[in-house]
Scaffold this active site. Structure first.
Site, PDB file in Angstrom:
ATOM      1  N   HIS A 128      -0.421  -0.048   7.914  1.00 28.04           N
ATOM      2  CA  HIS A 128       0.296   1.163   8.319  1.00 28.04           C
ATOM      3  C   HIS A 128       0.069   1.431   9.809  1.00 28.04           C
ATOM      4  CE1 HIS A 128       0.514   2.077   4.002  1.00 28.04           C
ATOM      5  NE2 HIS A 128       1.535   2.857   4.321  1.00 28.04           N
ATOM      6  N   LYS A 132      -2.084   6.851  10.783  1.00 30.41           N
ATOM      7  CA  LYS A 132      -2.364   7.167   9.372  1.00 30.41           C
ATOM      8  C   LYS A 132      -3.836   7.530   9.197  1.00 30.41           C
ATOM      9  CE  LYS A 132      -1.663   5.576   4.648  1.00 30.41           C
ATOM     10  NZ  LYS A 132      -1.071   6.845   4.217  1.00 30.41           N
TER      11      LYS A 132
HETATM   12  P1  NAD Z   1       1.913  13.654  10.247  1.00 30.43           P
HETATM   13  O1  NAD Z   1       0.511  13.688  10.768  1.00 30.43           O
HETATM   14  O2  NAD Z   1       2.998  13.199  11.149  1.00 30.43           O
HETATM   15  O3  NAD Z   1       2.318  15.103   9.700  1.00 30.43           O
HETATM   16  C1  NAD Z   1       1.435  15.972   9.027  1.00 30.43           C
HETATM   17  C2  NAD Z   1       1.845  17.402   9.358  1.00 30.43           C
HETATM   18  O4  NAD Z   1       0.944  18.271   8.667  1.00 30.43           O
HETATM   19  C3  NAD Z   1       1.732  17.713  10.858  1.00 30.43           C
HETATM   20  O5  NAD Z   1       2.888  18.364  11.331  1.00 30.43           O
HETATM   21  C4  NAD Z   1       0.499  18.599  10.941  1.00 30.43           C
HETATM   22  O6  NAD Z   1       0.552  19.546  11.988  1.00 30.43           O
HETATM   23  C5  NAD Z   1       0.522  19.269   9.566  1.00 30.43           C
HETATM   24  N1  NAD Z   1      -0.822  19.742   9.248  1.00 30.43           N
HETATM   25  C6  NAD Z   1      -1.965  19.020   9.221  1.00 30.43           C
HETATM   26  N2  NAD Z   1      -3.021  19.821   8.965  1.00 30.43           N
HETATM   27  C7  NAD Z   1      -2.521  21.078   8.821  1.00 30.43           C
HETATM   28  C8  NAD Z   1      -3.126  22.330   8.556  1.00 30.43           C
HETATM   29  N3  NAD Z   1      -4.444  22.461   8.363  1.00 30.43           N
HETATM   30  N4  NAD Z   1      -2.309  23.406   8.467  1.00 30.43           N
HETATM   31  C9  NAD Z   1      -0.979  23.301   8.655  1.00 30.43           C
HETATM   32  N5  NAD Z   1      -0.359  22.131   8.917  1.00 30.43           N
HETATM   33  C10 NAD Z   1      -1.122  21.030   9.005  1.00 30.43           C
HETATM   34  O7  NAD Z   1       1.863  12.763   8.939  1.00 30.43           O
HETATM   35  P2  NAD Z   1       3.087  12.062   8.172  1.00 30.43           P
HETATM   36  O8  NAD Z   1       3.207  10.661   8.641  1.00 30.43           O
HETATM   37  O9  NAD Z   1       4.265  12.968   8.184  1.00 30.43           O
HETATM   38  O10 NAD Z   1       2.490  12.010   6.703  1.00 30.43           O
HETATM   39  C11 NAD Z   1       2.130  13.199   6.003  1.00 30.43           C
HETATM   40  C12 NAD Z   1       1.480  12.821   4.684  1.00 30.43           C
HETATM   41  O11 NAD Z   1       2.457  12.166   3.850  1.00 30.43           O
HETATM   42  C13 NAD Z   1       0.316  11.841   4.812  1.00 30.43           C
HETATM   43  O12 NAD Z   1      -0.639  12.148   3.829  1.00 30.43           O
HETATM   44  C14 NAD Z   1       0.974  10.495   4.520  1.00 30.43           C
HETATM   45  O13 NAD Z   1       0.070   9.525   4.084  1.00 30.43           O
HETATM   46  C15 NAD Z   1       1.951  10.911   3.432  1.00 30.43           C
HETATM   47  N6  NAD Z   1       3.084  10.009   3.200  1.00 30.43           N
HETATM   48  C16 NAD Z   1       3.491   9.906   1.914  1.00 30.43           C
HETATM   49  C17 NAD Z   1       4.597   9.141   1.610  1.00 30.43           C
HETATM   50  C18 NAD Z   1       5.070   9.088   0.191  1.00 30.43           C
HETATM   51  O14 NAD Z   1       6.062   8.380  -0.087  1.00 30.43           O
HETATM   52  N7  NAD Z   1       4.434   9.820  -0.724  1.00 30.43           N
HETATM   53  C19 NAD Z   1       5.297   8.482   2.624  1.00 30.43           C
HETATM   54  C20 NAD Z   1       4.865   8.619   3.943  1.00 30.43           C
HETATM   55  C21 NAD Z   1       3.748   9.407   4.214  1.00 30.43           C
END
Ligand code: NAD
Length: 216
Positions: A128, A132
């Protein structure tokens, strides 16, 4: 559909926002580090943030009593139990991967587990992007969960890779591998949209993306 996103400023939050906008759905609620935006009550709540945000999402879901989709990865067993608890009150989707290809990889893995001789070695690997936070990926954990024994996983963090997973099976005479590559995050957003349309029709219960994909 009126929807809400927790983690709206993130990579997945933005991908979901773009796809849902394109399909005519309306963002009426969001939450991220810069605070809350609320225009109306959403029909569905979507969380793609971090495990530490779970308590906030649970509070919002209980308060609004709306179907909720958890896409965040890296939850502890205790946190997953809390999500399961919530599903006794409202309909919930929790999945570590919303792509169709990975669901096919999981089905293939189940078939191989049931049909290959037990003495074959099994190895999972995932790559990834460098941002991540969790390791191994939620998807690698889901693949490993197919088996009744512990499976070794190798994780790489490399550039901007959206998500590569492979599972390899080896005997002394041959190696069989099943691979999946997500080419962009849009594929996950499409799975989330499919899940949102499904979950707003349900009363209560906990669903995986596999349940949704294979229900028809
Ligand atoms: P990212 O870091 O780009 O986004 C996370 C968001 O959450 C950010 O905008 C951040 O500001 C916010 N955030 C973090 N801590 C916070 C807090 N304490 N309060 C408020 N907001 C908060 O990450 P991403 O790439 O968008 O991925 C997000 C999650 O989704 C990860 O856990 C990733 O592994 C998961 N993911 C899952 C799938 C799936 O198919 N299930 C696919 C891709 C990513």
């Amino acid at each position: 559909m009126k929807y809400g996103v927790i983690g709206i400023n993130g990579r997945m939050g933005q991908e979901i926002y773009e796809l849902f906008k394109e399909k005519g759905h309306q963002l009426v609620f969001s939450y991220d580090k810069d605070g809350e935006y609320k225009e109306d009550k959403p029909e569905v709540l979507i969380d793609f943030s971090l495990p530490e945000v779970l308590e906030t999402t649970l509070e919002y879901a209980r308060e609004m009593q709306v179907p909720t989709i958890f896409g965040t990865t890296g939850y502890s067993d205790q946190q997953l139990a809390k999500i399961e608890d919530l599903s006794k009150q409202i309909p919930v989707v929790q999945a570590y991967n919303f792509s169709i290809g990975i669901q096919m990889l999981l089905k293939t893995t189940e078939f191989l587990k049931d049909n290959l001789p037990e003495d074959w070695d099994i190895e999972i690997s995932e790559t990834h992007h460098r941002f991540k936070k969790d390791r191994p990926s939620g998807t690698a954990i889901t693949i490993a969960d197919v088996f009744d024994r512990e499976i070794h996983t190798t994780s790489k963090r490399l550039g901007n890779v959206a998500g590569d997973h492979s599972i390899e099976f080896g005997s002394l005479g041959e190696v069989l591998s099943v691979n999946h590559r997500a080419l962009s995050r849009r594929t996950f957003a499409e799975g989330v949209l499919k899940s949102a349309k499904f979950i707003i029709q349900q009363k209560t219960g906990l669903y995986s993306f596999q349940d949704i994909l294979f229900q028809e």
